[in-house]
Every structure is written in C-alpha cells, then in structure tokens.
Design an enzyme around this catalytic site. Sequence first.
Site: not given
Length: 152
Positions: A66-68
């Site tokens: 998960l990231c932006g």
Amino acid sequence: MRIGIGCDHNAVELKNEIKTFIKSLGHDVTEYGEIGASCGEVDYPGVAFEVGEAVQTGEVERGILLCGTGLGMAIAAGKVPGIRAVTCHDTYSAERAQKSNNAQIITLGAKVIGVELAKQVVEKYLESSFPGGNSARKVQQIIDKEKEYLGQ
C-alpha cells in the site's frame, strides 16, 4: 496462507486496517518495512522490494502493498524477478489478478480507495486461485520473456 504486507508513510492507517482484516480471515501476516513515529517519510521501493523478495523466496505466499496510489509499489515490486504485481481498486480486478495473471502481489492506494472497499478487494484476491488453463499459456509467455531479458 502466509501474507506479506508493507506500506509507505501514505498508507499506514489503511495497512493497519488491512492487516487486522487479513488476520480475521485466518491468514498469517508478516509486516515489512519500517513505519513508526520516528521514521518520517518512507520510500516505497524498498518496502516493495522486501515483500517481492519474500514472495520470491517462499517466505510468504502472497503480498499486499500500500502507498498513496498503489502504482509505484506495483512498479517496484514487479522489478523483483519472477514477481507479478498489479494495482487493484475493485473486486473484479482483484479476482482477475489471480485467476488470469497469477499475480503474487496486489497493491492498493490509500488516497484512492476506502477502507471497506479495500477489505473487499483483499478478500476477493485472497479467496481466488490461479486455475491454469488458457491463462497459463499467457503467464508462461511473460515468464519466458522475463528470463530472456535476464539472460537465463
């Protein structure tokens, strides 16, 4: 199933929710990367490489990153030889990631997807399996091209 999970500083809250959810489904979860109050910004490539390598070596069976947006994580994890990582923000893509592409890692964007939908996406991905069949030929073409580029 053993699931590796990791995030950058943009997705800590979503990662924590997803980690708890995966455990509630009965899976084991191993966290990668260092996220804490003292860490500040965390560059996503290192985390993606860690999870990709854990999948590659069999330390975990699948990964959730998960990231932006989920996009950078997918690009970085896909650089680990043998890893197919895809960004999913809907349940159909999550199912097809596994059933059509045998993707070992999915990525999610905390700035793109809400918690409840993220849980549905993760659940659909984890409950899906690669049936082989017509898709196996296509996945094998990807594997073969990667080996060619790596000189193997």
